[in-house]
Scaffold this motif. Structure first.
Motif, PDB file in Angstrom:
ATOM      1  N   VAL A  73       1.170  -1.587  -0.026  1.00  0.00           N
ATOM      2  CA  VAL A  73      -0.282  -0.027   0.121  1.00  0.00           C
ATOM      3  C   VAL A  73       0.781   1.068  -0.049  1.00  0.00           C
ATOM      4  CG1 VAL A  73      -1.691   1.304   1.558  1.00  0.00           C
ATOM      5  CG2 VAL A  73      -1.707  -1.121   1.112  1.00  0.00           C
ATOM      6  N   SER A  74       2.163   1.278   0.515  1.00  0.00           N
ATOM      7  CA  SER A  74       2.689   2.167   1.187  1.00  0.00           C
ATOM      8  C   SER A  74       3.193   3.439  -0.858  1.00  0.00           C
ATOM      9  CB  SER A  74       4.634   2.335   1.298  1.00  0.00           C
ATOM     10  OG  SER A  74       4.546   1.187   0.816  1.00  0.00           O
ATOM     11  N   ILE A  75       3.556   2.795  -1.933  1.00  0.00           N
ATOM     12  CA  ILE A  75       3.507   3.344  -3.301  1.00  0.00           C
ATOM     13  C   ILE A  75       2.641   4.020  -3.255  1.00  0.00           C
ATOM     14  CG2 ILE A  75       5.253   1.447  -3.453  1.00  0.00           C
ATOM     15  CD1 ILE A  75       2.761   0.408  -5.198  1.00  0.00           C
ATOM     16  N   LEU A  76       0.862   3.925  -3.392  1.00  0.00           N
ATOM     17  CA  LEU A  76       0.153   4.387  -3.344  1.00  0.00           C
ATOM     18  C   LEU A  76      -0.216   5.552  -2.618  1.00  0.00           C
ATOM     19  CD1 LEU A  76      -2.124   1.751  -4.281  1.00  0.00           C
ATOM     20  CD2 LEU A  76      -0.758   2.857  -5.811  1.00  0.00           C
ATOM     21  N   PHE A  77       1.554   6.464  -1.530  1.00  0.00           N
ATOM     22  CA  PHE A  77       0.569   7.385  -0.698  1.00  0.00           C
ATOM     23  C   PHE A  77       0.722   8.762  -1.888  1.00  0.00           C
ATOM     24  CE2 PHE A  77       0.635   4.963   2.855  1.00  0.00           C
ATOM     25  CZ  PHE A  77      -1.222   4.960   3.064  1.00  0.00           C
ATOM     26  N   PRO A  78       0.796  10.086  -1.857  1.00  0.00           N
ATOM     27  CA  PRO A  78       1.519  10.761  -2.337  1.00  0.00           C
ATOM     28  C   PRO A  78       2.587  11.058  -1.714  1.00  0.00           C
ATOM     29  CG  PRO A  78      -0.458  11.729  -1.197  1.00  0.00           C
ATOM     30  CD  PRO A  78      -0.203  10.373  -0.142  1.00  0.00           C
ATOM     31  N   ASN A  79       3.478  11.012  -3.880  1.00  0.00           N
ATOM     32  CA  ASN A  79       4.745  11.429  -3.617  1.00  0.00           C
ATOM     33  C   ASN A  79       5.195  11.900  -3.069  1.00  0.00           C
ATOM     34  OD1 ASN A  79       5.009  12.329  -6.338  1.00  0.00           O
ATOM     35  ND2 ASN A  79       4.918  11.284  -6.668  1.00  0.00           N
ATOM     36  N   THR A  80       5.019  13.270  -2.230  1.00  0.00           N
ATOM     37  CA  THR A  80       5.293  14.879  -1.856  1.00  0.00           C
ATOM     38  C   THR A  80       5.419  14.960  -0.880  1.00  0.00           C
ATOM     39  OG1 THR A  80       3.447  15.986  -2.071  1.00  0.00           O
ATOM     40  CG2 THR A  80       5.308  15.855  -3.644  1.00  0.00           C
ATOM     41  N   TRP A  81       4.912  13.979   0.323  1.00  0.00           N
ATOM     42  CA  TRP A  81       4.647  12.989   1.343  1.00  0.00           C
ATOM     43  C   TRP A  81       6.302  12.491   2.103  1.00  0.00           C
ATOM     44  CZ3 TRP A  81      -0.725  11.439   3.498  1.00  0.00           C
ATOM     45  CH2 TRP A  81      -1.338  12.100   3.417  1.00  0.00           C
ATOM     46  N   ARG A  82       6.821  13.483   2.891  1.00  0.00           N
ATOM     47  CA  ARG A  82       8.061  12.537   3.630  1.00  0.00           C
ATOM     48  C   ARG A  82       7.377  11.941   4.957  1.00  0.00           C
ATOM     49  NH1 ARG A  82      11.702  15.681   7.310  1.00  0.00           N
ATOM     50  NH2 ARG A  82      13.874  14.725   6.788  1.00  0.00           N
ATOM     51  N   PRO A  83       8.627  10.084   4.637  1.00  0.00           N
ATOM     52  CA  PRO A  83       8.244   9.716   4.713  1.00  0.00           C
ATOM     53  C   PRO A  83       8.941   9.333   7.332  1.00  0.00           C
ATOM     54  CG  PRO A  83       8.662   8.745   3.956  1.00  0.00           C
ATOM     55  CD  PRO A  83       9.063   9.690   3.127  1.00  0.00           C
ATOM     56  N   ASN A  84       8.264  10.021   7.926  1.00  0.00           N
ATOM     57  CA  ASN A  84       9.331   9.906   9.446  1.00  0.00           C
ATOM     58  C   ASN A  84       9.684   8.096   9.514  1.00  0.00           C
ATOM     59  OD1 ASN A  84       9.176  10.483  11.864  1.00  0.00           O
ATOM     60  ND2 ASN A  84       9.764  12.887  11.282  1.00  0.00           N
ATOM     61  N   SER A  85      11.205   8.447  10.485  1.00  0.00           N
ATOM     62  CA  SER A  85      11.087   7.157  11.338  1.00  0.00           C
ATOM     63  C   SER A  85      10.902   6.804  12.196  1.00  0.00           C
ATOM     64  CB  SER A  85      12.138   6.965  10.760  1.00  0.00           C
ATOM     65  OG  SER A  85      13.357   7.673  11.790  1.00  0.00           O
ATOM     66  N   THR A  86       9.724   7.401  13.255  1.00  0.00           N
ATOM     67  CA  THR A  86       9.176   7.156  14.721  1.00  0.00           C
ATOM     68  C   THR A  86       9.103   6.259  14.574  1.00  0.00           C
ATOM     69  OG1 THR A  86       8.407   8.078  16.256  1.00  0.00           O
ATOM     70  CG2 THR A  86       7.145   8.096  14.428  1.00  0.00           C
ATOM     71  N   PRO A  87      10.273   5.404  16.118  1.00  0.00           N
ATOM     72  CA  PRO A  87       9.177   4.107  16.211  1.00  0.00           C
ATOM     73  C   PRO A  87       7.663   4.363  17.054  1.00  0.00           C
ATOM     74  CG  PRO A  87      11.409   5.009  17.763  1.00  0.00           C
ATOM     75  CD  PRO A  87      11.099   6.017  16.979  1.00  0.00           C
ATOM     76  N   VAL A 100       2.439  19.507   4.261  1.00  0.00           N
ATOM     77  CA  VAL A 100       3.008  20.713   4.373  1.00  0.00           C
ATOM     78  C   VAL A 100       2.581  21.594   5.776  1.00  0.00           C
ATOM     79  CG1 VAL A 100       2.462  23.205   3.560  1.00  0.00           C
ATOM     80  CG2 VAL A 100       3.275  21.321   2.227  1.00  0.00           C
ATOM     81  N   ASP A 101       1.202  21.042   6.453  1.00  0.00           N
ATOM     82  CA  ASP A 101       0.832  21.526   7.164  1.00  0.00           C
ATOM     83  C   ASP A 101       0.712  20.259   8.463  1.00  0.00           C
ATOM     84  OD1 ASP A 101      -1.386  19.466   6.331  1.00  0.00           O
ATOM     85  OD2 ASP A 101      -2.151  21.552   5.495  1.00  0.00           O
ATOM     86  N   ALA A 102       0.940  19.521   8.266  1.00  0.00           N
ATOM     87  CA  ALA A 102       0.613  17.897   9.351  1.00  0.00           C
ATOM     88  C   ALA A 102       1.846  16.834   9.504  1.00  0.00           C
ATOM     89  CB  ALA A 102      -0.706  17.770   9.049  1.00  0.00           C
ATOM     90  N   MET A 103       1.610  16.264  10.401  1.00  0.00           N
ATOM     91  CA  MET A 103       1.913  14.472  10.877  1.00  0.00           C
ATOM     92  C   MET A 103       1.142  13.967  10.491  1.00  0.00           C
ATOM     93  SD  MET A 103       5.503  16.113  11.136  1.00  0.00           S
ATOM     94  CE  MET A 103       6.519  15.094  11.659  1.00  0.00           C
ATOM     95  N   VAL A 104       1.193  13.198   9.698  1.00  0.00           N
ATOM     96  CA  VAL A 104       0.483  11.705   9.393  1.00  0.00           C
ATOM     97  C   VAL A 104       0.017  10.398   9.713  1.00  0.00           C
ATOM     98  CG1 VAL A 104      -1.161  11.019   7.655  1.00  0.00           C
ATOM     99  CG2 VAL A 104      -0.944  13.938   6.886  1.00  0.00           C
ATOM    100  N   HIS A 105      -0.581   9.854   9.968  1.00  0.00           N
ATOM    101  CA  HIS A 105      -0.291   8.823  10.502  1.00  0.00           C
ATOM    102  C   HIS A 105      -1.237   7.398   9.970  1.00  0.00           C
ATOM    103  CE1 HIS A 105       2.591   8.699  14.262  1.00  0.00           C
ATOM    104  NE2 HIS A 105       2.414  10.412  14.206  1.00  0.00           N
ATOM    105  N   VAL A 106      -0.605   7.263   8.998  1.00  0.00           N
ATOM    106  CA  VAL A 106      -2.028   5.601   8.631  1.00  0.00           C
ATOM    107  C   VAL A 106      -1.675   4.622   9.038  1.00  0.00           C
ATOM    108  CG1 VAL A 106      -2.821   4.944   6.438  1.00  0.00           C
ATOM    109  CG2 VAL A 106      -1.682   6.825   6.318  1.00  0.00           C
ATOM    110  N   ASP A 107      -2.321   3.589   9.533  1.00  0.00           N
ATOM    111  CA  ASP A 107      -2.685   2.203   9.724  1.00  0.00           C
ATOM    112  C   ASP A 107      -3.007   1.008   9.208  1.00  0.00           C
ATOM    113  OD1 ASP A 107      -0.758   1.544  12.482  1.00  0.00           O
ATOM    114  OD2 ASP A 107      -2.917   0.357  12.486  1.00  0.00           O
ATOM    115  N   ILE A 108      -2.741   0.517   9.001  1.00  0.00           N
ATOM    116  CA  ILE A 108      -3.470  -0.430   7.804  1.00  0.00           C
ATOM    117  C   ILE A 108      -4.118  -1.744   9.060  1.00  0.00           C
ATOM    118  CG2 ILE A 108      -3.139  -2.765   6.314  1.00  0.00           C
ATOM    119  CD1 ILE A 108      -2.513   0.333   5.702  1.00  0.00           C
ATOM    120  N   LYS A 109      -5.314  -1.697   8.635  1.00  0.00           N
ATOM    121  CA  LYS A 109      -6.120  -3.229   9.008  1.00  0.00           C
ATOM    122  C   LYS A 109      -6.988  -3.577   8.253  1.00  0.00           C
ATOM    123  CE  LYS A 109      -5.753  -0.987  13.334  1.00  0.00           C
ATOM    124  NZ  LYS A 109      -5.413  -0.858  14.123  1.00  0.00           N
ATOM    125  N   THR A 110      -7.096  -4.617   9.220  1.00  0.00           N
ATOM    126  CA  THR A 110      -7.808  -6.162   7.597  1.00  0.00           C
ATOM    127  C   THR A 110      -8.826  -6.771   8.994  1.00  0.00           C
ATOM    128  OG1 THR A 110      -6.198  -7.907   8.211  1.00  0.00           O
ATOM    129  CG2 THR A 110      -5.884  -6.554   6.856  1.00  0.00           C
TER     130      THR A 110
END
Length: 223
Positions: free
Chosen positions: A68-82, A92-102
């Motif tokens: 799924v990760s390749i489908l997010f906007p390519n201008t968004w900067r990934p962050n490595s927080t644990p 530009v205006d937020a820190m965005v978290h996305v969690d995958i659920k099934t």
């Protein structure tokens, strides 16, 4: 205070629509990527069927994360927080978290209006259940000797599957913790892990502070 909260909801909606646009615009690719597992199913299906149901759900989510990760906007900067969701990006205006659920179709509590979220996946809280999210409502970013504040916004991408078939895909916006005074306890229920998770009741939730009160989730796919 209301202007601050309204601004949070505006950013939540803006990014919900951007992620939704990306996923919906690439819906065929999304489904194709989610089904790549089927091409090699003879090599894993027997072992998978021998797992406990909760383990199966977790492993399906892990597989979905890879593609799924390749489908997010390519201008968004990934962050490595644990401490965070499966994916975290800086916009530009937020820190965005996305969690995958099934979830499976028969598990009604997990896909017909509710989604389980762990402490590392939200900044909300529940006084009644004594659960506090591990994410801040705002991030303080130190960069080039400057301090920048950006709001933390959180989403769940819920994939409902029936063995090898994708049934539904929802993109769900979980309110920022600052919005507790607007939504309170009515939007949350007990999670799978007592004291460490919540079930967010997304089905009837709307952006209460915005014009026309748009829904707090998008249906990306439904068979």
């Amino acid at each position: 205070m209301t202007d601050k909260l309204k601004n949070i909801e505006e950013i939540e909606l803006k990014n919900l629509e951007e992620i939704s646009w990306n996923l919906s615009n690439e819906k065929g690719k999304l489904l194709q990527l989610l089904k790549t597992k089927d091409e090699i199913s003879n090599d894993w299906i027997d072992k998978f069927q021998g797992l406990a149901e909760t383990t199966q759900t977790g492993e399906m989510a892990r597989g979905a994360e890879r593609v799924v990760s390749i489908l997010f906007p390519n201008t968004w900067r990934p962050n490595s927080t644990p401490i965070g969701s499966d994916f975290m990006f800086e916009t530009v205006d937020a820190m965005v978290h996305v969690d995958i659920k099934t979830a499976k179709p028969e598990n009604r509590s997990d896909h017909q209006g509710k989604v389980n979220v762990g402490q590392n996946q939200f900044s909300y809280y529940s006084s009644d259940r004594e659960v506090i999210g591990n994410l801040p409502t705002f991030y303080s970013i130190t960069r080039d000797h400057e301090e920048i504040s950006k709001v933390c916004i959180t989403y769940a991408l819920l994939i409902v599957y029936d063995w090898q078939e994708i049934v539904k895909v929802f993109l769900i916006c979980i309110p920022n913790g600052e919005l507790y005074e607007i939504y309170g306890e009515i939007i949350v229920g007990g999670g799978k892990s007592i004291g460490k998770s919540l079930r967010y009741k997304f089905k009837d939730q709307k952006f209460e502070l915005l014009p026309n009160k748009p829904p707090r989730y998008k249906t990306i796919y439904s068979e």
